[in-house]
Structures are given as structure tokens and as C-alpha cells.
Design a protein around this motif. Sequence first.
Motif, mmCIF file in Angstrom:
data_model
loop_
_atom_site.group_PDB
_atom_site.id
_atom_site.type_symbol
_atom_site.label_atom_id
_atom_site.label_comp_id
_atom_site.label_asym_id
_atom_site.label_seq_id
_atom_site.Cartn_x
_atom_site.Cartn_y
_atom_site.Cartn_z
ATOM 1 N N ALA A 134 10.066 -3.191 5.192
ATOM 2 C CA ALA A 134 8.959 -4.087 4.828
ATOM 3 C C ALA A 134 8.128 -4.430 6.059
ATOM 4 O O ALA A 134 6.888 -4.453 6.002
ATOM 5 C CB ALA A 134 9.507 -5.357 4.175
ATOM 6 N N ALA A 135 8.796 -4.685 7.184
ATOM 7 C CA ALA A 135 8.087 -5.009 8.421
ATOM 8 C C ALA A 135 7.206 -3.844 8.868
ATOM 9 O O ALA A 135 6.061 -4.044 9.290
ATOM 10 C CB ALA A 135 9.085 -5.386 9.516
ATOM 11 N N GLY A 142 -1.792 -3.291 9.863
ATOM 12 C CA GLY A 142 -2.549 -4.094 10.807
ATOM 13 C C GLY A 142 -2.233 -5.579 10.828
ATOM 14 O O GLY A 142 -2.946 -6.356 11.446
ATOM 15 N N VAL A 143 -1.169 -5.999 10.166
ATOM 16 C CA VAL A 143 -0.786 -7.407 10.173
ATOM 17 C C VAL A 143 -0.256 -7.742 11.565
ATOM 18 O O VAL A 143 0.545 -6.986 12.124
ATOM 19 C CB VAL A 143 0.297 -7.679 9.090
ATOM 20 N N PRO A 144 -0.697 -8.863 12.163
ATOM 21 C CA PRO A 144 -0.186 -9.240 13.490
ATOM 22 C C PRO A 144 1.336 -9.395 13.466
ATOM 23 O O PRO A 144 1.915 -9.841 12.471
ATOM 24 C CB PRO A 144 -0.871 -10.590 13.759
ATOM 25 N N PHE A 145 1.985 -9.038 14.577
ATOM 26 C CA PHE A 145 3.439 -9.003 14.627
ATOM 27 C C PHE A 145 4.084 -10.345 14.297
ATOM 28 O O PHE A 145 5.134 -10.387 13.665
ATOM 29 C CB PHE A 145 3.926 -8.488 15.969
ATOM 30 N N ALA A 152 8.131 -10.625 6.505
ATOM 31 C CA ALA A 152 9.246 -9.712 6.232
ATOM 32 C C ALA A 152 10.589 -10.442 6.181
ATOM 33 O O ALA A 152 11.588 -9.859 5.763
ATOM 34 C CB ALA A 152 9.292 -8.604 7.274
ATOM 35 N N GLY A 153 10.628 -11.701 6.627
ATOM 36 C CA GLY A 153 11.863 -12.472 6.511
ATOM 37 C C GLY A 153 12.679 -12.602 7.778
ATOM 38 O O GLY A 153 13.859 -12.934 7.720
#
Length: 178
Positions: A134-135, A142-145, A152-153
Motif C-alpha cells: 500500500a505504501a 506522488g504522495v509525500p512520504f 498506509a498505517g
Amino acid sequence: MWTPATDSLFVAGPDTAAQLAVVAPGTLYGVRLPPGAFPSVFGVPAHAVRDQRVPLAELVPSARLSSFSDMVAFCASRVVVDPVLSGTASLLRTSDVRSAAWEIGLSSRQLRRRCLDAFGYPPKVLQRVLRFDAALHLAWNGVPFASVAVEAGYADQAHLAREVRALAGVPLGQLIRP
């Protein structure tokens, strides 16, 4: 997997840690099976080849495959997706092991045995792999870390970084680099 340079077909079992490989220049082709489908295709429980690379001829001696297209056809003709196993993976993405087992109607021990056979991992490790997957999808989009970690949990971005390095062998930024 098939590499034209060596003309060899092999099966990569489910990995519990990074498996960095040196591959000869050229192309590497692979077939990714649906979750839980490994036993239906290769006739052995997934945990039997965990963390291994096995020549296809050793797993399925009767298979006479000589190309990647033969391997794709072979896998497609044998793959069976068990809806209970697919549901198990979905439940484990959002539930703890005990709740998932209850929801499916199994004891925790029965769920463990089924997960080992189908996925190659016990339920807790499967949860870890699913969270990692998921991560990766979030990061590739492009989602920021820091947001990836939350969505993602993971407990925090440092937890995400440790898990990615443990499972992939490289930092997340390097893993998603084009």
C-alpha cells in the motif's frame, strides 16, 4: 521469471526480506500471481519456497516450457483464485489477526496455516507485506512520504523508512525512482 540472456525459467518464492539480485544486462520478464494463487499454479504450498529462487523444472517437472509466453499460458491455465483467500488478504489490510480470523470463521491457528500455505507468510508478516505494498502504491502516485506513512498505517515516517529498507533493501526514494 524468465531472462532471455540465460533462457532460464525460475520461480521466485515469497520473500520475507530484501532479495537484491545482480541481473545480466538485458530484459527480465515475470508473471505476478494473484494473492493466494501460488499453490494452485505450482502444486506446493507457498511457504515451501519462501525466500528462494527455484528453477521451474524442479517445481513442476512435467511442465515443458521453453519461453516466457509458454510460462504465461501455463500460469493462466492453472491459476485458481480462492475468494476466501482474497477476502483474507483484504481483511488483514484493515483488521488485526484475531478479528480477521473471527470474521472468516477460523481460529487464529487455522488462519496461520492457511496463510502459510497460500501466501507463504504467517498473518502478521502478510500484514507487513500488504502495508508495504500500500505504501509503494501511494509513493508511486506522488504522495509525500510523511502522508504515505500515515495513510498506509505506519506509526510515523521513520517506521515507514525502516520497514521499506527491511523489505526492499533500499530506501523508499530509491525504490520508486523511475
